[in-house]
Motif scaffolding. Structure first.
Motif, short mmCIF file in Angstrom:
data_model
loop_
_atom_site.label_atom_id
_atom_site.label_comp_id
_atom_site.label_asym_id
_atom_site.label_seq_id
_atom_site.Cartn_x
_atom_site.Cartn_y
_atom_site.Cartn_z
N LEU A 89 0.73 -1.04 0.22
CA LEU A 89 -0.06 -0.06 -0.04
C LEU A 89 0.80 1.17 -0.03
O LEU A 89 0.55 2.06 -0.88
CB LEU A 89 -0.81 -0.04 1.11
N LEU A 90 1.82 1.27 1.03
CA LEU A 90 2.81 2.30 0.91
C LEU A 90 3.38 2.77 -0.32
O LEU A 90 3.52 3.70 -0.84
CB LEU A 90 3.75 2.34 2.00
N ALA A 91 3.97 1.56 -0.93
CA ALA A 91 4.60 1.59 -2.39
C ALA A 91 3.81 2.34 -3.55
O ALA A 91 4.14 3.11 -4.46
CB ALA A 91 5.45 0.48 -2.64
N LEU A 92 2.30 1.73 -3.40
CA LEU A 92 1.41 2.33 -4.50
C LEU A 92 1.13 3.81 -4.19
O LEU A 92 1.16 4.56 -5.28
CB LEU A 92 0.44 1.39 -4.42
N VAL A 93 1.03 4.19 -2.90
CA VAL A 93 0.61 5.40 -2.54
C VAL A 93 1.81 6.62 -2.88
O VAL A 93 1.37 7.55 -3.75
CB VAL A 93 0.03 5.51 -1.13
N ALA A 94 2.94 5.95 -2.43
CA ALA A 94 4.14 6.92 -2.90
C ALA A 94 4.24 7.04 -4.19
O ALA A 94 4.97 8.16 -4.81
CB ALA A 94 5.38 6.23 -2.22
N SER A 95 4.24 6.03 -4.74
CA SER A 95 4.11 6.17 -6.58
C SER A 95 3.44 7.08 -7.05
O SER A 95 3.70 7.90 -8.09
CB SER A 95 4.03 4.58 -7.15
N ALA A 96 2.11 7.08 -6.58
CA ALA A 96 1.06 8.22 -7.21
C ALA A 96 1.59 9.62 -6.50
O ALA A 96 1.43 10.54 -7.09
CB ALA A 96 -0.24 7.63 -6.53
N GLU A 97 1.90 9.50 -5.29
CA GLU A 97 2.35 10.98 -4.68
C GLU A 97 3.66 11.62 -5.57
O GLU A 97 3.93 12.72 -5.24
CB GLU A 97 2.67 10.78 -3.25
N GLN A 98 4.19 10.56 -6.39
CA GLN A 98 5.44 11.44 -6.98
C GLN A 98 4.76 12.57 -7.77
O GLN A 98 5.72 13.34 -8.17
CB GLN A 98 5.88 10.27 -7.84
N TYR A 99 3.56 12.59 -8.16
CA TYR A 99 3.11 13.48 -9.17
C TYR A 99 2.22 14.73 -8.44
O TYR A 99 1.46 15.22 -8.93
CB TYR A 99 2.19 12.76 -10.13
N SER A 100 2.33 14.50 -7.11
CA SER A 100 1.73 15.85 -6.11
C SER A 100 2.74 16.80 -5.64
O SER A 100 3.90 16.25 -5.29
CB SER A 100 0.92 15.13 -5.25
N ALA A 132 2.46 14.59 0.34
CA ALA A 132 3.03 13.77 -0.66
C ALA A 132 4.59 13.44 -0.45
O ALA A 132 5.01 12.40 -0.52
CB ALA A 132 2.85 14.07 -1.98
N ASP A 133 5.20 14.62 0.05
CA ASP A 133 6.50 14.45 0.28
C ASP A 133 6.82 13.52 1.43
O ASP A 133 7.88 12.98 1.30
CB ASP A 133 7.09 15.92 0.60
N GLY A 134 6.06 13.77 2.29
CA GLY A 134 6.10 12.93 3.71
C GLY A 134 5.98 11.18 3.34
O GLY A 134 6.70 10.54 3.65
N VAL A 135 5.04 11.00 2.41
CA VAL A 135 4.86 9.59 1.99
C VAL A 135 6.04 9.22 1.38
O VAL A 135 6.59 7.98 1.35
CB VAL A 135 3.43 9.83 1.09
N ARG A 136 6.45 9.88 0.31
CA ARG A 136 7.81 9.38 -0.55
C ARG A 136 8.76 9.18 0.28
O ARG A 136 9.55 8.35 0.25
CB ARG A 136 7.89 10.56 -1.60
N ARG A 137 8.95 10.22 1.26
CA ARG A 137 10.12 9.93 2.13
C ARG A 137 10.10 8.67 3.03
O ARG A 137 11.12 7.74 3.04
CB ARG A 137 10.51 11.10 3.03
N ALA A 138 8.93 8.29 3.53
CA ALA A 138 8.65 7.28 4.03
C ALA A 138 9.03 5.96 3.32
O ALA A 138 9.44 4.91 3.97
CB ALA A 138 7.20 7.18 4.92
#
Length: 634
Positions: free
Chosen positions: A341-352, A357-363
């Motif tokens: 779930l984290l990988a999918l969400v972070a992949s989508a948040e690359q475009y935000s 989104a930055d916090g999710v990508r860092r995690a």
């Protein structure tokens, strides 16, 4: 060359000095008539030229103060005081030179930023070989993303980049105002405009020159220098009364004495240079002092509005909070792996562009998860982002945004001050990510300082959930919260706030509309969006809202100095005019004395370069205020 530049820059001064010298020679040789006619013809030409400029000003809606100077020149010629008339011409043209000098002195911090703009970059010819000394010098504007640059000791970093080898110490004072060098290690971002220390380093370019931090600041500085301070308006407020008083005093002196020379003697002391010069110098000084404090103010009109601010509104995320939310917990829906779930969400948040989104990508990166590229992605500001990745459609954002695509979305409970990002995969609810973003440590002191200094109303305008907004508001001392707002709603609320003027502080793309619509917009520029910086009237270069208090304090001090300088000029002029009614100040002496009045007002106006510093540590932040009474992705 310097002399030639001076002649070209101030031709009237040079011409007046030449004419004055010729007149002096003619008088010395006894040819009084030739001296008189030369002075009369020259001064008459200046009068005509000044009248043309006055007519242009009137057409543009500005009342020219030069009328006093014109009347004084005509009067001195009429009573055969042609030496005094030449001094008046020199005073008016010299005022321009004095203003120019004072302006350069007042804007030296702004000009220093432009002068240090990086122009050359050393690009490695073989990027894979960091030991190679073979570099190509190219214009900073020609650097491409991915180029590896050599930054030699004491050189300015030309573009934003990532340190790829070793560690370095960088002076970022021109960007943030922080006087102490900062240490950067491999993987850290190095900002353009910072100055390398004593060790050569290698940096991989992250952005082109036009998109880099320093060039954005330079663009703001150019805009600030190009914008006109409200000096015309300030002068207009005093123009008619001062002109009327001056003419009344001069006319009364003539009527009582019966001597028309007395009219000229009084009026030469009423020239308007204090009004025309003092205010612009003060505003330029205030802008320069603000730049030294890490705040770029786009013109004197913004300074004046900052001085009068009576209400303030703040965005939450990235403004009242630190803007670096950290992942606290992953709550997947049944049957879904948390890391997946984290990988999918972070992949989508690359475009935000949102800080969540930055916090999710860092995690995700911290857990070593691989992020996938999207075939298609789009973001709805303040709501969320959708992306198609590997044939799967992922949506992340507010619960209402996700529920529109996944009706089985389940609302989750989280602690005050936390925020949840809801996720859906292929139209089914996939879980939530809980993040926390702490309030800025200085925020409470800034809010308290504003209240102590005449800001009657302070509000939070946020797109986040009510509970989250109220928790942060209570932590920083804000008692009025408007939550779950879309950008148009923020604009509407900012327009309704009273008393005016209203100051709005924000940082993101979604804040650009309300920053532009407010009386004064301040953007957090250290990590904020270009859109917010473009829309705002001032930009804070440091990652701290302490700059808000600095900006308001500098605005008030600057306006106070401008008015005081004008008051000094008017007071001295009127006092000297009253003395001149007795006939004790000859016209020539009066014209020279007025030059000293000009100098006094300019020297006082330069006080805007200095002033009391804001000491937030001395602010009382204890509050017995009640909990917020009114109230995602901010």
């Amino acid at each position: 060359m310097r002399f030639l530049r001076g002649v070209l820059r101030y031709p009237v001064i040079v011409a007046t000095l030449v004419v004055g010298a010729v007149v002096a020679v003619l008088l010395f040789t006894g040819d009084d008539d030739a001296a008189r006619w030369l002075a009369v013809v020259y001064v008459s030409a200046v009068i005509v030229w000044t009248l043309i400029g006055m007519i242009r000003d009137v057409v543009r809606g500005h009342i020219g103060l030069d009328i006093l100077a014109v009347v004084a020149m005509v009067a001195t010629l009429a009573v055969d005081e042609y030496i005094a008339s030449l001094i008046i011409v020199l005073m008016l043209s010299g005022g321009e030179a004095l203003e120019d000098y004072a302006g350069r002195r007042a804007t030296r911090e702004l000009t220093a930023l432009l002068d240090r703009s990086p122009r050359i970059a050393h690009v490695l010819a073989h990027p894979g070989d960091l030991d190679s000394d073979e570099v190509q010098d190219v214009a900073a504007d020609d650097v491409e993303v991915g180029d590896v640059l050599l930054i030699r000791p004491a050189e300015v970093v030309p573009v934003d980049g990532v340190l790829i080898a070793g560690a370095g110490s960088f002076d970022e004072s021109s960007l943030t105002g922080e006087s102490l060098p900062v240490t950067r290690v491999v993987g850290d971002e190095v900002l353009s405009g910072s100055v390398n220390g004593s060790t050569a380093v290698h940096v991989r370019a992250m952005r082109r020159s036009a998109d880099s931090q320093y060039q954005q600041i330079v663009a703001l500085v150019r805009e600030a220098q190009a914008s006109r301070a409200p000096t015309v308006r300030l002068a207009d407020r005093f123009a008619i009364p001062f002109t009327a008083v001056s003419l009344v005093i001069a006319g009364a002196a003539w009527a009582v004495s019966g001597d028309p020379t007395r009219f000229a003697e009084v009026l030469v002391l009423a020239t308007p240079c204090p009004l025309l010069i003092a205010a612009p110098v003060a505003f330029l000084g205030g802008m320069s002092r603000a730049a030294r404090a890490g705040v770029i103010v786009k013109g004197g009109a913004v300074i004046e509005q900052l001085a009068r601010v009576r209400s303030a509104a703040f965005d939450k995320t990235g403004t009242l909070t630190e803007g670096r939310p950290d992942l606290i917990e992953v709550r997947p829906a049944p049957g879904i792996d948390p890391d997946e779930l984290l990988a999918l969400v972070a992949s989508a948040e690359q475009y935000s562009t949102h800080v969540i989104a930055d916090g999710v990508r860092r995690a995700a990166q911290a857990r070593g998860l691989r992020l996938e590229r999207a075939d298609e992605a789009s973001e709805v500001a303040t709501n969320g982002v959708t992306a198609t990745i590997g044939g799967r459609t992922i949506a992340v954002g507010k619960p209402g945004f996700t529920a529109g695509l996944a009706p089985d979305t389940v609302h989750t409970e989280f602690a005050p001050g936390q925020v949840a990002a809801y996720a859906a995969v292929d139209g089914r609810f996939a879980g939530t990510l809980i993040l926390g973003d702490d309030a800025r440590p200085e925020a409470r002191a800034v809010i308290a300082w504003l209240r102590e200094h005449g800001v009657e109303r302070v509000a939070m305008l946020t797109g986040d959930a009510r509970a989250t907004g109220e928790a942060i508001a209570h932590a920083v001392g804000v008692t009025e919260v408007h939550a779950e707002l879309l950008p148009p709603e923020k604009v509407h609320l900012a327009a309704q706030l009273r008393p005016r003027p209203v100051l709005m502080v924000g940082d993101g793309v979604n804040d650009a509309p309300v920053l532009a619509a407010s009386d004064i917009g301040i953007a957090m520029g250290a990590k904020g969006s270009t859109a917010a910086g473009d829309a705002a009237g001032a930009v804070i270069l440091q990652d701290s809202i302490a700059g808000v208090a600095d900006a308001v304090s500098i605005g008030r001090h600057t306006l106070r100095v401008a008015y005081t300088a004008i008051g000094i000029g008017i007071g001295l002029s009127i006092g000297l005019m009253l003395i001149a009614t007795a006939g004790v100040i000859p016209a020539v002496a009066g014209a020279l004395i007025q030059e000293l009045v000009d100098l006094a007002t300019i020297l006082y106006a330069l006080r805007a370069l200095t002033g009391p510093r804001v000491d937030l540590s001395a602010v009382t932040t204890q509050s017995d205020a009640p909990h917020p009474v009114a109230a995602g992705r901010d």
